[in-house]
Design a protein around this motif. Sequence first.
Motif, PDB file in Angstrom:
ATOM      1  N   ALA A  13      20.197   4.804   7.610  1.00 36.60           N
ATOM      2  CA  ALA A  13      19.147   5.858   8.168  1.00 36.60           C
ATOM      3  C   ALA A  13      19.757   7.263   7.757  1.00 36.60           C
ATOM      4  CB  ALA A  13      18.937   5.838   9.522  1.00 36.60           C
ATOM      5  N   GLY A  14      21.195   7.146   7.580  1.00 37.68           N
ATOM      6  CA  GLY A  14      21.805   8.646   6.995  1.00 37.68           C
ATOM      7  C   GLY A  14      21.605   8.857   5.485  1.00 37.68           C
ATOM      8  N   ASP A  15      21.109   7.832   4.689  1.00 33.22           N
ATOM      9  CA  ASP A  15      20.917   8.117   3.432  1.00 33.22           C
ATOM     10  C   ASP A  15      19.460   8.268   3.206  1.00 33.22           C
ATOM     11  OD1 ASP A  15      23.632   7.478   3.062  1.00 33.22           O
ATOM     12  OD2 ASP A  15      23.266   5.355   2.378  1.00 33.22           O
ATOM     13  N   LEU A  16      18.510   8.282   4.276  1.00 34.29           N
ATOM     14  CA  LEU A  16      17.229   8.622   3.977  1.00 34.29           C
ATOM     15  C   LEU A  16      16.976  10.092   3.352  1.00 34.29           C
ATOM     16  CD1 LEU A  16      15.602   7.101   7.254  1.00 34.29           C
ATOM     17  CD2 LEU A  16      15.290   6.232   4.544  1.00 34.29           C
ATOM     18  N   LYS A  17      16.080  10.050   2.286  1.00 29.31           N
ATOM     19  CA  LYS A  17      15.719  11.381   1.655  1.00 29.31           C
ATOM     20  C   LYS A  17      14.907  12.170   2.690  1.00 29.31           C
ATOM     21  CE  LYS A  17      16.137   9.342  -2.978  1.00 29.31           C
ATOM     22  NZ  LYS A  17      15.309   8.519  -3.567  1.00 29.31           N
ATOM     23  N   GLN A  18      14.848  13.432   2.449  1.00 27.48           N
ATOM     24  CA  GLN A  18      14.069  14.199   3.153  1.00 27.48           C
ATOM     25  C   GLN A  18      12.767  13.975   3.249  1.00 27.48           C
ATOM     26  OE1 GLN A  18      15.421  16.542   5.339  1.00 27.48           O
ATOM     27  NE2 GLN A  18      13.248  17.146   6.264  1.00 27.48           N
ATOM     28  N   SER A  19      12.216  13.607   1.949  1.00 25.74           N
ATOM     29  CA  SER A  19      10.835  13.075   1.937  1.00 25.74           C
ATOM     30  C   SER A  19      10.424  11.829   2.684  1.00 25.74           C
ATOM     31  CB  SER A  19      10.371  12.874   0.540  1.00 25.74           C
ATOM     32  OG  SER A  19      11.307  11.913  -0.160  1.00 25.74           O
ATOM     33  N   GLU A  20      11.461  10.882   2.892  1.00 26.15           N
ATOM     34  CA  GLU A  20      11.283   9.787   3.575  1.00 26.15           C
ATOM     35  C   GLU A  20      11.310  10.213   5.170  1.00 26.15           C
ATOM     36  OE1 GLU A  20      13.403   6.226   1.121  1.00 26.15           O
ATOM     37  OE2 GLU A  20      14.624   8.035   1.727  1.00 26.15           O
ATOM     38  N   LEU A  21      12.061  11.166   5.369  1.00 27.16           N
ATOM     39  CA  LEU A  21      12.185  11.360   6.953  1.00 27.16           C
ATOM     40  C   LEU A  21      11.124  12.249   7.351  1.00 27.16           C
ATOM     41  CD1 LEU A  21      15.683  12.652   7.266  1.00 27.16           C
ATOM     42  CD2 LEU A  21      14.838  10.542   8.256  1.00 27.16           C
ATOM     43  N   GLN A  22      10.328  12.835   6.383  1.00 29.67           N
ATOM     44  CA  GLN A  22       8.977  13.838   6.480  1.00 29.67           C
ATOM     45  C   GLN A  22       8.046  12.551   6.774  1.00 29.67           C
ATOM     46  OE1 GLN A  22       7.588  15.848   3.241  1.00 29.67           O
ATOM     47  NE2 GLN A  22       6.453  17.267   4.511  1.00 29.67           N
ATOM     48  N   PRO A  37      -1.737  13.294  24.918  1.00 29.00           N
ATOM     49  CA  PRO A  37      -0.732  14.171  25.089  1.00 29.00           C
ATOM     50  C   PRO A  37       0.555  13.507  26.261  1.00 29.00           C
ATOM     51  CG  PRO A  37      -2.582  14.889  26.414  1.00 29.00           C
ATOM     52  CD  PRO A  37      -2.923  13.637  25.504  1.00 29.00           C
ATOM     53  N   GLN A  38       0.305  12.704  26.752  1.00 23.98           N
ATOM     54  CA  GLN A  38       1.231  12.212  27.738  1.00 23.98           C
ATOM     55  C   GLN A  38       2.742  11.674  27.236  1.00 23.98           C
ATOM     56  OE1 GLN A  38      -0.768   9.428  30.565  1.00 23.98           O
ATOM     57  NE2 GLN A  38      -0.636  10.992  31.885  1.00 23.98           N
ATOM     58  N   VAL A  39       2.535  11.233  25.990  1.00 24.32           N
ATOM     59  CA  VAL A  39       3.830  11.020  25.172  1.00 24.32           C
ATOM     60  C   VAL A  39       4.029  12.070  24.070  1.00 24.32           C
ATOM     61  CG1 VAL A  39       4.708   9.025  23.789  1.00 24.32           C
ATOM     62  CG2 VAL A  39       2.878   8.660  25.427  1.00 24.32           C
ATOM     63  N   GLN A  40       5.202  12.440  24.346  1.00 22.99           N
ATOM     64  CA  GLN A  40       5.564  13.499  23.466  1.00 22.99           C
ATOM     65  C   GLN A  40       7.053  13.104  22.729  1.00 22.99           C
ATOM     66  OE1 GLN A  40       5.814  17.119  26.132  1.00 22.99           O
ATOM     67  NE2 GLN A  40       4.269  16.440  27.254  1.00 22.99           N
ATOM     68  N   TRP A  41       7.064  13.654  21.735  1.00 25.36           N
ATOM     69  CA  TRP A  41       8.242  13.341  20.791  1.00 25.36           C
ATOM     70  C   TRP A  41       9.251  15.107  20.997  1.00 25.36           C
ATOM     71  CZ3 TRP A  41       8.485  13.507  14.769  1.00 25.36           C
ATOM     72  CH2 TRP A  41       9.821  13.403  14.309  1.00 25.36           C
ATOM     73  N   VAL A  42      10.289  14.676  21.424  1.00 22.48           N
ATOM     74  CA  VAL A  42      11.083  15.868  21.684  1.00 22.48           C
ATOM     75  C   VAL A  42      12.024  16.150  20.456  1.00 22.48           C
ATOM     76  CG1 VAL A  42      12.809  17.081  23.094  1.00 22.48           C
ATOM     77  CG2 VAL A  42      11.270  15.575  24.276  1.00 22.48           C
ATOM     78  N   GLN A  43      12.749  15.201  20.046  1.00 24.00           N
ATOM     79  CA  GLN A  43      13.642  15.251  18.978  1.00 24.00           C
ATOM     80  C   GLN A  43      14.468  14.112  18.729  1.00 24.00           C
ATOM     81  OE1 GLN A  43      16.845  17.991  20.170  1.00 24.00           O
ATOM     82  NE2 GLN A  43      16.913  19.109  18.403  1.00 24.00           N
ATOM     83  N   SER A  44      14.851  13.949  17.298  1.00 22.21           N
ATOM     84  CA  SER A  44      15.741  12.787  16.929  1.00 22.21           C
ATOM     85  C   SER A  44      17.020  13.250  16.443  1.00 22.21           C
ATOM     86  CB  SER A  44      14.779  11.900  16.014  1.00 22.21           C
ATOM     87  OG  SER A  44      13.864  11.441  16.612  1.00 22.21           O
ATOM     88  N   TYR A  45      17.922  12.270  16.249  1.00 24.75           N
ATOM     89  CA  TYR A  45      19.169  12.447  15.653  1.00 24.75           C
ATOM     90  C   TYR A  45      19.399  11.340  14.697  1.00 24.75           C
ATOM     91  CZ  TYR A  45      19.942  15.462  19.632  1.00 24.75           C
ATOM     92  OH  TYR A  45      19.297  16.530  20.655  1.00 24.75           O
ATOM     93  N   VAL A  46      19.465  11.670  13.422  1.00 26.30           N
ATOM     94  CA  VAL A  46      19.921  10.677  12.381  1.00 26.30           C
ATOM     95  C   VAL A  46      21.278  10.313  12.269  1.00 26.30           C
ATOM     96  CG1 VAL A  46      19.423   9.812  10.201  1.00 26.30           C
ATOM     97  CG2 VAL A  46      17.559  11.221  11.306  1.00 26.30           C
TER      98      VAL A  46
END
Length: 90
Positions: A13-22, A37-46
């Motif tokens: 996962a750490g090797d994913l390109k910015q375009s892949e993460l996008q 709207p009840q399900v919300q994505w706050v943040q992710s850590y790669v």
Amino acid sequence: MPKFVIEREIPKAGDLKQSELQGISQTSCGVLQQLGPQVQWVQSYVTDDKIYCIYIAPDEASVRKHAEMGGFPANSVSVVRSIIDPTTAE
């Protein structure tokens, strides 16, 4: 509403390109629009081989439904019971 930590095992996962993460982010947001709207994505850590996501949702089933619809792994889904930081020590 409960907050969840989702552990997604994604080799390299750490090797994913910015375009892949996008692309992954766009897929996730598209599924969130379908779920409402009840399900919300706050943040992710790669990290090297995992992505840890923070979500707000009514229940674990909603988080797992998002993963299923988006084609994402959800190897572990844990409800957050407390949040601590350096100010907790004061």
